[in-house]
Design an enzyme around this catalytic site. Structure first.
Site, short mmCIF file in Angstrom:
data_model
loop_
_atom_site.label_atom_id
_atom_site.label_comp_id
_atom_site.label_asym_id
_atom_site.label_seq_id
_atom_site.Cartn_x
_atom_site.Cartn_y
_atom_site.Cartn_z
N LYS A 258 0.87 -9.45 -0.78
CA LYS A 258 0.03 -10.65 -0.90
C LYS A 258 -1.21 -10.42 -1.77
O LYS A 258 -1.79 -11.37 -2.26
CB LYS A 258 -0.35 -11.20 0.47
CG LYS A 258 -1.33 -10.41 1.28
CD LYS A 258 -1.70 -11.20 2.55
CE LYS A 258 -2.63 -10.37 3.42
NZ LYS A 258 -3.14 -11.07 4.56
N ARG B 290 -15.25 11.05 14.04
CA ARG B 290 -15.78 9.76 13.67
C ARG B 290 -16.31 8.92 14.84
O ARG B 290 -17.33 8.24 14.74
CB ARG B 290 -14.66 8.97 13.01
CG ARG B 290 -15.08 8.31 11.77
CD ARG B 290 -13.89 7.79 11.05
NE ARG B 290 -13.76 8.45 9.78
CZ ARG B 290 -12.84 8.17 8.88
NH1 ARG B 290 -11.94 7.25 9.15
NH2 ARG B 290 -12.81 8.79 7.74
N HIS C 210 -15.90 2.98 11.07
CA HIS C 210 -16.35 4.05 10.17
C HIS C 210 -17.87 4.16 10.29
O HIS C 210 -18.56 3.15 10.29
CB HIS C 210 -15.95 3.72 8.73
CG HIS C 210 -16.08 4.89 7.80
ND1 HIS C 210 -17.30 5.38 7.39
CD2 HIS C 210 -15.14 5.67 7.20
CE1 HIS C 210 -17.09 6.42 6.57
NE2 HIS C 210 -15.79 6.61 6.45
N THR D 27 -5.19 0.97 1.04
CA THR D 27 -4.90 2.18 0.24
C THR D 27 -5.79 2.20 -1.01
O THR D 27 -6.45 3.20 -1.30
CB THR D 27 -3.42 2.21 -0.18
OG1 THR D 27 -2.62 2.35 0.98
CG2 THR D 27 -3.13 3.35 -1.15
N SER E 242 -4.85 8.87 7.29
CA SER E 242 -4.20 7.56 7.14
C SER E 242 -3.33 7.47 5.90
O SER E 242 -2.20 6.98 5.96
CB SER E 242 -5.23 6.44 7.14
OG SER E 242 -6.19 6.68 6.15
N ARG F 27 -8.46 8.08 15.02
CA ARG F 27 -7.77 8.77 13.93
C ARG F 27 -8.65 9.84 13.29
O ARG F 27 -9.85 9.62 13.06
CB ARG F 27 -7.36 7.75 12.85
CG ARG F 27 -6.79 8.41 11.61
CD ARG F 27 -6.30 7.41 10.60
NE ARG F 27 -7.32 6.57 10.04
CZ ARG F 27 -8.13 6.92 9.05
NH1 ARG F 27 -8.08 8.14 8.54
NH2 ARG F 27 -9.02 6.07 8.57
N GLY G 186 0.83 -1.21 0.00
CA GLY G 186 0.00 0.00 0.00
C GLY G 186 0.87 1.25 0.00
O GLY G 186 2.08 1.18 -0.26
N GLU H 70 -13.85 16.92 5.76
CA GLU H 70 -14.33 15.70 6.43
C GLU H 70 -14.47 15.96 7.91
O GLU H 70 -14.05 17.01 8.42
CB GLU H 70 -13.40 14.52 6.13
CG GLU H 70 -13.51 14.08 4.67
CD GLU H 70 -12.63 12.90 4.29
OE1 GLU H 70 -12.02 12.29 5.17
OE2 GLU H 70 -12.55 12.63 3.08
N HIS I 50 -12.91 -0.30 10.50
CA HIS I 50 -12.33 0.44 9.37
C HIS I 50 -10.83 0.61 9.48
O HIS I 50 -10.11 0.39 8.51
CB HIS I 50 -13.02 1.80 9.32
CG HIS I 50 -12.57 2.69 8.20
ND1 HIS I 50 -12.70 2.34 6.87
CD2 HIS I 50 -11.96 3.91 8.21
CE1 HIS I 50 -12.21 3.32 6.11
NE2 HIS I 50 -11.74 4.27 6.90
C1 SIN Z 1 -13.65 7.87 3.84
O1 SIN Z 1 -13.54 8.18 2.65
O2 SIN Z 1 -14.66 8.12 4.49
C2 SIN Z 1 -12.51 7.17 4.53
C3 SIN Z 1 -11.41 8.10 4.71
C4 SIN Z 1 -10.64 7.75 5.95
O3 SIN Z 1 -10.74 6.66 6.47
O4 SIN Z 1 -9.94 8.63 6.45
#
Ligand code: SIN
Length: 527
Positions: A38, A269, A224, A44, A368, A363, A13, A109, A328
């Site tokens: 793998k 989140r 998530h 990613t 990420s 997070r 990734g 976000e 997530h």
């Molecule tokens: C998302 O697109 O909601 C995931 C992005 C993230 O996990 O930061």
């Protein structure tokens, strides 16, 4: 006779490929970097929303640092956060140089005070994966072994290599390396509901643990808030960027379930997931409503959403989409310093499988991909400055793991039921007994990782961020510590370096100009 490479990267990734490229760019001809991966499907490649970094005109490092610390619920390592944020613009610049065509507009976000998400529609991870994979395949000093799983690490005082299983030919090869980088991603597949691909089974954690490395913050699996909640759905992710563009979370009567929160749907989140979860537990289904956004915006900015929903006969422009939280992102992992060095010499960890302390208990959205890009490169720079030392210890192969199997339904449903969104002592003890009883039937490494996560969750007698205990609903000051597990010692509670550091204390790594800003014009000529 085993082959020798300068650096063996396990995982394909953003973190692993960034590390591989940075090492390969600096080593002389005749030396090699080997990437063993793998599966082409990584966390990613599935990431949608984007990558957070301070590239907007009105944004500041202080604001991004503040938002990251706030989301992390007082468990972030301040120095790690400073490093992540200050190297963000450079990471974006490098991805642009590798061919990722970020859009001019920045997304927003949850938990971010600013629009600071660089993105490629809602396929950002796939675009980064494609660009880095192309660069790696074209690099004269990198060799890629696809469908190769690391089954053991070789440890002789320090980590000196790994055993790789060719999953197609069922043949094992031993590789010697001056440095071994674990970049194996997350472990979401250990839960029944997850946004993660099948490859996310946590093998890097098990290999590192068996090699004697320390693991930390394992109780913080982030759920998530919005995956598609249909009986036939495979928990497809509905990106948080939808709420960033104005999407609402509503109940069946159309009432917004976060109307009372100051940030509404853009709360961090952990808050949003718990609200949805509590609502669903009370029998009130929750829906993501984007009907008030234009169809044109949905089609151009969110093609993945439209494709995913169409596959299930849904049209987000016309109807609210049922959602449910799902496992997530693992905030914890293999304990490393800021340059990815684990507690086992010669063994490095980067990206989701690592724990630098940058995420704390929760997070921040879109940190990420940034973590992978930034810490992948810093680990590479440390590797390049390290002189491999010989050792006297006899070689030992540790951590036999066969993580190409899918976790059994019994393991994943147990983790979902008892180590999920709400936990308590009774359930966690039941989980430990249940996992022990699965021993003969489930792959040992997956079981081992599940057991370590459950143990951490049992130890933490409070609720904080992604870890919520119904028997300890409050956050407790005495728990502002991280739980560190290791095979060779009893669990340790480590104080958190949360204090504000002078910016001079930010780790300076040769070759990385910390804190340089990238202007939007510099990022993409032509706009
Ligand atoms: C998302 O697109 O909601 C995931 C992005 C993230 O996990 O930061």
């Amino acid at each position: 006779m085993a082959e020798r490479v300068r650096c063996l990267v396990i995982g394909g990734g953003v973190a692993g490929l960034s590390a591989a490229l940075a090492v390969a760019d600096a080593i002389p001809e005749g030396q090699r970097v080997l990437v063993a991966s793998k599966s082409p499907e990584t966390n990613t490649s599935k990431a949608q929303g984007g990558i957070a970094a301070v590239v907007g005109r009105d944004d500041t490092f202080e604001s991004h640092v503040h938002d990251t610390l706030e989301a992390g619920r007082a468990l972030c390592d301040r120095l790690a956060v400073d490093n992540l944020v200050r190297q963000g613009p450079e990471a974006i610049r490098e991805l642009l140089a590798r061919g990722v065509r970020f859009e001019a507009s920045l997304g927003r976000e949850g938990g971010h005070a600013q629009r600071r998400i660089s993105h490629v529609a809602d396929k950002t991870g796939a675009a980064i994966q494609e660009a880095l994979s192309h660069a790696v395949r074209a690099h004269p000093r990198i060799e890629v072994l696809e469908q190769h799983l690391a089954t053991q690490l070789t440890v002789e005082g320090r980590c000196t290599g790994a055993t790789l299983l060719d999953m197609r030919k069922k043949r094992e090869t031993k590789m010697h390396a001056d440095a071994v980088v674990l970049a194996t991603g997350g472990a979401g597949r250990l839960w029944q509901r997850t946004s993660n691909p099948e490859s996310a089974t946590g093998e890097g954690l098990w290999l590192a643990y068996q090699a004697g490395a320390e693991l930390a913050d394992l109780e913080f699996m982030q759920f998530h808030p919005t995956t598609l909640a249909l009986p036939q759905a495979r928990n497809e992710l509905l990106t948080e960027a939808l709420r960033g563009e104005g999407g609402h979370l509503i109940d069946a009567d159309g009432a917004r379930i976060l109307a009372d929160h100051p940030l509404r749907e853009l709360a961090p989140r952990d808050v949003v997931s718990q609200r949805i979860w509590r609502s669903v537990q009370l029998g009130v289904d929750v829906f993501l409503d984007v009907r008030h956004l234009s169809r044109e915006l949905l089609v151009t900015r969110f093609p993945t959403l439209m494709e995913t929903c169409a596959a299930y006969g849904l049209d987000p422009a016309e109807q609210p989409i049922p959602v449910i939280p799902a496992a997530h992102f693992l905030c914890g992992g293999i304990r490393t310093d800021l340059s990815g060095t684990s507690s086992v010499p010669g063994l490095y960890a980067v990206g989701e499988c690592a724990c630098t302390g940058v995420h704390g208990a929760n997070r921040l959205a879109s940190n990420s991909l940034l973590e992978g890009a930034v810490f992948g490169r810093t680990a590479a720079l440390r590797i390049l400055t390290e002189k491999p030392r010989g050792t006297q210890a006899p070689p030992q192969d540790v951590g036999r793991s066969a993580h190409h199997a899918t976790p059994s339904d019994s393991l994943a449903s147990l983790m979902w039921r008892l180590v999920g969104m709400q936990r308590d002592e009774q359930g966690l003890l039941e989980a430990i007994a249940g996992l022990a009883s699965l021993q003969p039937t489930v792959e040992q490494g997956m079981l081992g990782v599940a057991m370590l996560i459950t143990t951490s969750a049992l130890l933490r007698q409070e609720s904080r961020g992604c870890h919520q205990r119904s028997d300890f609903p409050a956050t407790r000051e005495e728990w502002q510590r991280r739980i560190v597990l290791s095979k060779n010692a009893p669990p340790r509670m480590e104080p958190v370096a949360e204090e504000k550091q002078e910016s001079a204390a930010v780790l300076r790594i040769p070759g990385i100009p910390a804190g340089r800003r990238v202007t939007r014009t510099a990022m993409r000529p032509g706009f």
